[in-house]
Design a protein around this motif. Structure first.
Motif, PDB file in Angstrom:
ATOM      1  N   SER A 124       7.813 -11.678  14.678  1.00 19.25           N
ATOM      2  CA  SER A 124       7.387 -10.696  13.814  1.00 19.25           C
ATOM      3  C   SER A 124       8.632 -10.146  13.035  1.00 19.25           C
ATOM      4  O   SER A 124       9.820 -10.458  13.374  1.00 19.25           O
ATOM      5  N   CYS A 125       8.419  -9.212  12.084  1.00 12.99           N
ATOM      6  CA  CYS A 125       9.428  -8.512  11.486  1.00 12.99           C
ATOM      7  C   CYS A 125      10.272  -7.741  12.523  1.00 12.99           C
ATOM      8  O   CYS A 125       9.833  -7.168  13.484  1.00 12.99           O
ATOM      9  N   PRO A 126      11.570  -7.440  12.308  1.00 17.03           N
ATOM     10  CA  PRO A 126      12.657  -6.985  13.562  1.00 17.03           C
ATOM     11  C   PRO A 126      12.082  -5.511  13.757  1.00 17.03           C
ATOM     12  O   PRO A 126      12.601  -5.125  14.840  1.00 17.03           O
ATOM     13  N   TRP A 127      11.703  -4.919  12.889  1.00 20.62           N
ATOM     14  CA  TRP A 127      11.560  -3.318  12.874  1.00 20.62           C
ATOM     15  C   TRP A 127      10.361  -2.858  14.152  1.00 20.62           C
ATOM     16  O   TRP A 127      10.326  -1.982  14.421  1.00 20.62           O
ATOM     17  N   VAL A 128       9.648  -3.904  14.534  1.00 16.96           N
ATOM     18  CA  VAL A 128       8.685  -3.879  15.160  1.00 16.96           C
ATOM     19  C   VAL A 128       9.066  -3.356  16.784  1.00 16.96           C
ATOM     20  O   VAL A 128       8.604  -2.543  17.391  1.00 16.96           O
ATOM     21  N   LEU A 129      10.194  -3.942  17.122  1.00 13.46           N
ATOM     22  CA  LEU A 129      10.814  -3.681  18.281  1.00 13.46           C
ATOM     23  C   LEU A 129      10.089  -3.645  19.576  1.00 13.46           C
ATOM     24  O   LEU A 129      10.374  -2.663  20.758  1.00 13.46           O
ATOM     25  N   ASN A 130       9.095  -4.537  19.581  1.00 12.27           N
ATOM     26  CA  ASN A 130       8.510  -4.609  20.900  1.00 12.27           C
ATOM     27  C   ASN A 130       7.591  -3.224  21.465  1.00 12.27           C
ATOM     28  O   ASN A 130       7.357  -3.099  22.481  1.00 12.27           O
ATOM     29  N   LYS A 131       7.533  -2.447  20.549  1.00 11.17           N
ATOM     30  CA  LYS A 131       6.693  -1.308  20.666  1.00 11.17           C
ATOM     31  C   LYS A 131       5.276  -1.509  20.361  1.00 11.17           C
ATOM     32  O   LYS A 131       4.777  -1.880  19.201  1.00 11.17           O
ATOM     33  N   HIS A 161       1.636  -3.078  12.366  1.00 11.93           N
ATOM     34  CA  HIS A 161       2.397  -4.532  11.765  1.00 11.93           C
ATOM     35  C   HIS A 161       1.266  -5.405  11.518  1.00 11.93           C
ATOM     36  O   HIS A 161       1.383  -6.147  10.350  1.00 11.93           O
ATOM     37  N   GLU A 162       0.708  -5.744  12.715  1.00  7.49           N
ATOM     38  CA  GLU A 162       0.071  -6.975  12.785  1.00  7.49           C
ATOM     39  C   GLU A 162      -1.304  -6.686  11.913  1.00  7.49           C
ATOM     40  O   GLU A 162      -1.876  -7.514  11.212  1.00  7.49           O
ATOM     41  N   GLU A 163      -1.961  -5.480  11.994  1.00  4.29           N
ATOM     42  CA  GLU A 163      -3.082  -5.288  11.622  1.00  4.29           C
ATOM     43  C   GLU A 163      -3.256  -4.534  10.253  1.00  4.29           C
ATOM     44  O   GLU A 163      -4.378  -4.570   9.366  1.00  4.29           O
ATOM     45  N   GLU A 164      -2.083  -3.875   9.857  1.00  2.81           N
ATOM     46  CA  GLU A 164      -2.415  -2.962   8.645  1.00  2.81           C
ATOM     47  C   GLU A 164      -0.896  -3.139   7.683  1.00  2.81           C
ATOM     48  O   GLU A 164      -1.340  -3.253   6.437  1.00  2.81           O
ATOM     49  N   TRP A 165       0.039  -3.057   8.076  1.00  7.17           N
ATOM     50  CA  TRP A 165       1.342  -3.011   7.386  1.00  7.17           C
ATOM     51  C   TRP A 165       1.365  -4.265   6.268  1.00  7.17           C
ATOM     52  O   TRP A 165       1.202  -5.525   6.935  1.00  7.17           O
ATOM     53  N   GLY A 166       1.447  -3.918   4.953  1.00  8.39           N
ATOM     54  CA  GLY A 166       1.464  -5.345   4.188  1.00  8.39           C
ATOM     55  C   GLY A 166       0.031  -5.669   3.776  1.00  8.39           C
ATOM     56  O   GLY A 166      -0.044  -6.462   2.773  1.00  8.39           O
ATOM     57  N   HIS A 167      -0.977  -5.222   4.310  1.00  7.85           N
ATOM     58  CA  HIS A 167      -2.373  -5.737   3.784  1.00  7.85           C
ATOM     59  C   HIS A 167      -2.742  -4.586   2.442  1.00  7.85           C
ATOM     60  O   HIS A 167      -2.621  -3.726   2.452  1.00  7.85           O
ATOM     61  N   PRO A 168      -3.229  -5.301   1.503  1.00  4.89           N
ATOM     62  CA  PRO A 168      -3.723  -4.683   0.180  1.00  4.89           C
ATOM     63  C   PRO A 168      -4.494  -3.732   0.508  1.00  4.89           C
ATOM     64  O   PRO A 168      -5.591  -4.105   0.977  1.00  4.89           O
ATOM     65  N   ASP A 174       6.657  -7.461   2.326  1.00  5.97           N
ATOM     66  CA  ASP A 174       7.978  -7.676   2.728  1.00  5.97           C
ATOM     67  C   ASP A 174       8.091  -8.218   4.056  1.00  5.97           C
ATOM     68  O   ASP A 174       9.180  -8.264   4.999  1.00  5.97           O
ATOM     69  N   HIS A 175       6.920  -8.705   4.793  1.00  7.16           N
ATOM     70  CA  HIS A 175       6.997  -9.613   5.695  1.00  7.16           C
ATOM     71  C   HIS A 175       8.149 -10.758   5.767  1.00  7.16           C
ATOM     72  O   HIS A 175       8.083 -11.353   4.742  1.00  7.16           O
ATOM     73  N   LEU A 176       8.852 -10.928   6.640  1.00  2.00           N
ATOM     74  CA  LEU A 176       9.811 -11.899   6.863  1.00  2.00           C
ATOM     75  C   LEU A 176       9.230 -13.183   6.565  1.00  2.00           C
ATOM     76  O   LEU A 176       8.051 -13.234   7.044  1.00  2.00           O
ATOM     77  N   ILE A 177       9.785 -14.202   5.855  1.00  2.00           N
ATOM     78  CA  ILE A 177       9.192 -15.517   5.698  1.00  2.00           C
ATOM     79  C   ILE A 177       8.655 -16.284   6.891  1.00  2.00           C
ATOM     80  O   ILE A 177       7.755 -16.801   6.532  1.00  2.00           O
ATOM     81  N   ASP A 178       9.313 -15.996   7.954  1.00  2.00           N
ATOM     82  CA  ASP A 178       8.827 -16.529   9.274  1.00  2.00           C
ATOM     83  C   ASP A 178       7.899 -15.465  10.248  1.00  2.00           C
ATOM     84  O   ASP A 178       7.802 -15.709  11.295  1.00  2.00           O
ATOM     85  N   CYS A 179       7.611 -14.543   9.466  1.00  2.00           N
ATOM     86  CA  CYS A 179       6.806 -13.495  10.381  1.00  2.00           C
ATOM     87  C   CYS A 179       5.332 -14.228  10.610  1.00  2.00           C
ATOM     88  O   CYS A 179       4.624 -14.323   9.665  1.00  2.00           O
ATOM     89  N   GLN A 180       4.906 -13.907  11.861  1.00  2.00           N
ATOM     90  CA  GLN A 180       3.597 -14.362  12.277  1.00  2.00           C
ATOM     91  C   GLN A 180       2.522 -13.418  11.449  1.00  2.00           C
ATOM     92  O   GLN A 180       1.331 -14.095  11.392  1.00  2.00           O
ATOM     93  N   ALA A 181       2.573 -12.319  11.085  1.00  2.00           N
ATOM     94  CA  ALA A 181       1.822 -11.324  10.486  1.00  2.00           C
ATOM     95  C   ALA A 181       2.092 -11.872   9.008  1.00  2.00           C
ATOM     96  O   ALA A 181       1.261 -10.913   7.989  1.00  2.00           O
ATOM     97  N   ARG A 182       2.625 -12.449   8.658  1.00  2.00           N
ATOM     98  CA  ARG A 182       2.940 -12.618   6.908  1.00  2.00           C
ATOM     99  C   ARG A 182       1.585 -13.135   6.338  1.00  2.00           C
ATOM    100  O   ARG A 182       0.908 -13.701   6.626  1.00  2.00           O
TER     101      ARG A 182
END
Length: 184
Positions: A3-10, A17-24, A174-182
């Motif tokens: 995932s994107c590094p700002w998630v920080l395992n929190k 990050h996975e359910e909302e961020w970046g979803h239109p 702006d999910h990184l190219i190798d982010c699973q939530a992209r």
């Protein structure tokens, strides 16, 4: 990388990050909620706002634009004494002010959704960043939207805050190219 590094395992950041961020997002009240959360998070970590999100939803009438726009000075003052809130008068007042501007826009025939998404032709800007360091804090687009929002009467909507907001609501991916939530 998962995932994107700002998630920080929190946990709350990971879920967001996975359910909302970046979803239109195209619902005006949801756009308003994320704009308000961005305003309330200014100078704080977004994690702090997510921790208080349920209480913020309760305090701000589930971020229903019309309801927030009708909040009185007394209601704002009450929120300032509530320990569950982000007790910053400028931020709380900004949320109410921005609701009033959003309501006025709608009364004049333009939704928040139409206003924001029109800048990109109603399409997500799909960036393909390899590393978090490549992601800008602001762009020409965020400066343009920020300027227009200020002209309309929105407050606390600088270009850095607006860029973060655009990422959150999926106008910019702006999910990184190798982010699973992209989202592609």
């Amino acid at each position: 990388m998962d995932s994107c590094p700002w998630v920080l395992n929190k946990a709350n950041l990971a879920k967001f990050h996975e359910e909302e961020w970046g979803h239109p997002v195209h619902d005006d009240n949801k756009l308003f909620e994320f704009l308000s959360l961005s305003v309330l998070a200014a100078g704080l970590s977004y994690e702090t706002v997510l921790d208080k999100r349920d209480d913020l939803r309760l305090a701000f009438h589930d971020f229903e634009i019309d309801e927030v726009a009708q909040m009185s000075t007394e209601e704002v003052e009450e929120l300032l004494s509530d320990k569950r809130m982000i007790r910053n008068k400028r931020k709380i007042s900004a949320v109410v002010c921005n609701a009033r501007v959003s309501r006025e826009m709608r009364a004049n025939g333009q939704t928040l959704d139409d206003f924001l998404w029109s800048y990109t032709g109603f399409r997500t800007i799909d960036n393909k960043w390899l590393h978090a360091e490549m992601i800008p804090e602001q762009t020409l687009l965020s400066r343009k939207i920020s300027d227009e929002m200020h002209e309309r009467g929105f407050v606390m909507v600088g270009p850095v805050l607006i860029y973060s907001f655009l990422e959150t609501v999926g106008i910019v991916n702006d999910h990184l190219i190798d982010c699973q939530a992209r989202i592609s």
